[in-house]
Design an enzyme around this catalytic site. Sequence first.
Site, mmCIF file in Angstrom:
data_model
loop_
_atom_site.group_PDB
_atom_site.id
_atom_site.type_symbol
_atom_site.label_atom_id
_atom_site.label_comp_id
_atom_site.label_asym_id
_atom_site.label_seq_id
_atom_site.Cartn_x
_atom_site.Cartn_y
_atom_site.Cartn_z
ATOM 1 N N ARG A 97 31.243 16.300 -13.161
ATOM 2 C CA ARG A 97 32.098 16.392 -13.600
ATOM 3 C C ARG A 97 33.995 16.863 -12.439
ATOM 4 N NH1 ARG A 97 29.075 20.587 -17.808
ATOM 5 N NH2 ARG A 97 27.600 19.483 -16.458
ATOM 6 N N GLU A 144 21.336 22.863 -26.847
ATOM 7 C CA GLU A 144 23.320 22.119 -25.831
ATOM 8 C C GLU A 144 24.109 21.950 -26.581
ATOM 9 O OE1 GLU A 144 22.591 22.266 -22.393
ATOM 10 O OE2 GLU A 144 21.080 22.938 -22.909
HETATM 11 C C1 UD1 Z 1 22.278 23.472 -18.117
HETATM 12 C C2 UD1 Z 1 21.273 23.906 -19.288
HETATM 13 C C3 UD1 Z 1 22.221 24.445 -20.570
HETATM 14 C C4 UD1 Z 1 22.543 25.432 -19.763
HETATM 15 C C5 UD1 Z 1 22.870 26.119 -18.120
HETATM 16 C C6 UD1 Z 1 23.908 27.236 -17.255
HETATM 17 C C7 UD1 Z 1 19.771 22.020 -19.629
HETATM 18 C C8 UD1 Z 1 19.717 20.806 -20.063
HETATM 19 N N1 UD1 Z 1 21.268 22.739 -19.856
HETATM 20 O O1 UD1 Z 1 22.914 22.693 -17.810
HETATM 21 O O2 UD1 Z 1 21.647 24.973 -21.433
HETATM 22 O O3 UD1 Z 1 23.710 26.855 -20.338
HETATM 23 O O4 UD1 Z 1 22.693 24.779 -17.040
HETATM 24 O O5 UD1 Z 1 24.615 27.119 -16.085
HETATM 25 O O6 UD1 Z 1 19.004 22.054 -18.975
HETATM 26 N N2 UD1 Z 1 19.427 18.722 -12.172
HETATM 27 C C9 UD1 Z 1 18.993 17.988 -11.124
HETATM 28 N N3 UD1 Z 1 18.176 16.847 -12.254
HETATM 29 C C10 UD1 Z 1 18.774 16.636 -13.359
HETATM 30 C C11 UD1 Z 1 19.977 17.499 -13.555
HETATM 31 C C12 UD1 Z 1 20.173 18.296 -13.051
HETATM 32 O O7 UD1 Z 1 18.163 18.778 -10.657
HETATM 33 O O8 UD1 Z 1 18.343 15.358 -13.756
HETATM 34 C C13 UD1 Z 1 20.370 20.314 -11.315
HETATM 35 C C14 UD1 Z 1 21.630 20.225 -11.106
HETATM 36 O O9 UD1 Z 1 21.877 19.238 -9.464
HETATM 37 C C15 UD1 Z 1 22.074 21.356 -11.293
HETATM 38 C C16 UD1 Z 1 21.081 22.115 -12.324
HETATM 39 O O10 UD1 Z 1 20.209 20.772 -12.505
HETATM 40 O O11 UD1 Z 1 22.264 22.115 -10.024
HETATM 41 C C17 UD1 Z 1 21.857 22.274 -13.547
HETATM 42 O O12 UD1 Z 1 22.760 20.885 -14.363
HETATM 43 P P1 UD1 Z 1 23.222 20.695 -15.410
HETATM 44 O O13 UD1 Z 1 23.901 19.148 -15.361
HETATM 45 O O14 UD1 Z 1 24.587 21.741 -14.506
HETATM 46 O O15 UD1 Z 1 23.418 21.774 -15.784
HETATM 47 P P2 UD1 Z 1 24.542 21.517 -17.160
HETATM 48 O O16 UD1 Z 1 25.028 20.822 -18.436
HETATM 49 O O17 UD1 Z 1 25.292 22.335 -16.721
HETATM 50 CA CA CA Z 2 26.006 22.903 -14.668
#
Ligand code: UD1
Ligand code: CA
Length: 469
Positions: free
Chosen positions: A13, A161
């Site tokens: 995003r 989610e």
């Molecule tokens: C996540 C939560 C959501 C919460 C929100 C809060 C999940 C499934 N959802 O959503 O419930 O309200 O955060 O901000 O967890 N990351 C990894 N590996 C991956 C994917 C992500 O390391 O495969 C890391 C990203 O770098 C990031 C963090 O995890 O720093 C969160 O990932 P992001 O994709 O932003 O989750 P949200 O969709 O925001």
């Molecule tokens: Ca996030």
Amino acid sequence: MRALILAAGLGSRFRSKKAKVLHTIMNKPMVWYVYQTIKELNVKDIGVVVGHQAEEVKKIFEGEDNLLFFTQKNPKGGTADAVISAIDFWRDYQGYLLVINGDNPLVKSQTIKNMQRYIHLVEEYENIKLSALILSSFFPDPTGYGRVVKDSQGNVIKIVEEKDASFEEKQIKEINGGVYLFYSPHLLNVIFSVKPSPVSGELYLTEVINLMSQRGFVVRSFMAEEQAEVMGVNNRWELAIAENVIRLRIIEKLAKEGNTIHQPETVWIEPSVVLEGDVEIEPGVAIMGNSRLGKGVRVGRGSIIQNSILEEGVIVEPYSVVKDSYIKSGAVVGPFAHVRNQSVVGERSHVGNFVEVKASNIGNQVNAKHLAYIGDATIGDRTNVGAGVVFANYDGKKKYQSYVGENVFIGSNSLIIAPIQIGSYSYIAGGSVINKNIEGGALAIARAKLKVLKDKGKEKLTQSEPGGI
Ligand code: UD1
Ligand code: CA
């Protein structure tokens, strides 16, 4: 407690080539703030899950010890996959594991301490071992966040989610803040049962909560003190908002420590800056990098101070730029001055209007008050650099040094051609071009002789055909 930062994701995003957690807030990558928060908790074992642009992300933590990196092979695997990637970090651990999203730079260490305290209280007074405690908040517009679903006793049953939420679930305003304390053995019990989301194919960490609840483990949510703390930074507008929150937090702290900051909404002070007290900052000022401002320093409107030390009582008048330099006590810089490249301005010296100082060492009580260029020069105490003086330090190929002694007077509009030495107590007459060393105490004058032709001026001005000289 152990702490695990999730920083492997792409951050699509952001529409950026650069991984999301590398994007900066006040000139520091956003994940740096998460790390600072954890450091404030004195956690010894810290893990970071990296994946997308792993090397760049690791670089942020260069020089920090007690840090372990874990690589998530598929950075689109999802947040549970990220935690699984670091299984070696927590599999045998019998305590609470703090898992924190790398895009959550606003959470405060005090809040996490309060969460730990809450776990202890529940254990002591309710006799319940919490399997997970989730940081949450109520958002008037919870769009995009996971919603916290609770039973009638207030325990968390699941997190849904946005993509998977039903119409009713979407009405829930309590959101998951992406900061969790998991009791490790219970996390281990459920995490390998997480199934990929039918929508995205990712393994969601939030699924862990549903599984825990199904297996009779107790999960609670903990309200953040400040709404902003649970804010995730998913796009560049949220980045701007988070930056504003952090910027104001820094300024608030400095103000409470005894520094005056006028119109804080216009002032930029980076986290590594030190203000020693009674400092006064006018509107529109930026203080960056490892700058240190001594007691009573005043920085005028619109000035920029970067990686510089300003000793006690220094005054920077409006619209000046000081970069990588050292300004000694009582000196005045500006208005409209530029001091750069490891320059030193001595005690009670004055570098004034439209004066540029580059890689120069200026002694004490030196005056260079108007329109001068001082480059690659050493200038002794009490020397006067007149208006319009230029140190010609560059011959088109190389740069050369100038040495000026103490108590020298350099008259206005002189050109000092380096390499050169000008001895103490010498006097350079205004408008001179000086290209030889001048010994101490001498008077040097180098300019075309003045001719005065009686009545010639008026004659020219009254001629019917105007002509040049
Ligand atoms: C996540 C939560 C959501 C919460 C929100 C809060 C999940 C499934 N959802 O959503 O419930 O309200 O955060 O901000 O967890 N990351 C990894 N590996 C991956 C994917 C992500 O390391 O495969 C890391 C990203 O770098 C990031 C963090 O995890 O720093 C969160 O990932 P992001 O994709 O932003 O989750 P949200 O969709 O925001
Ligand atoms: Ca996030």
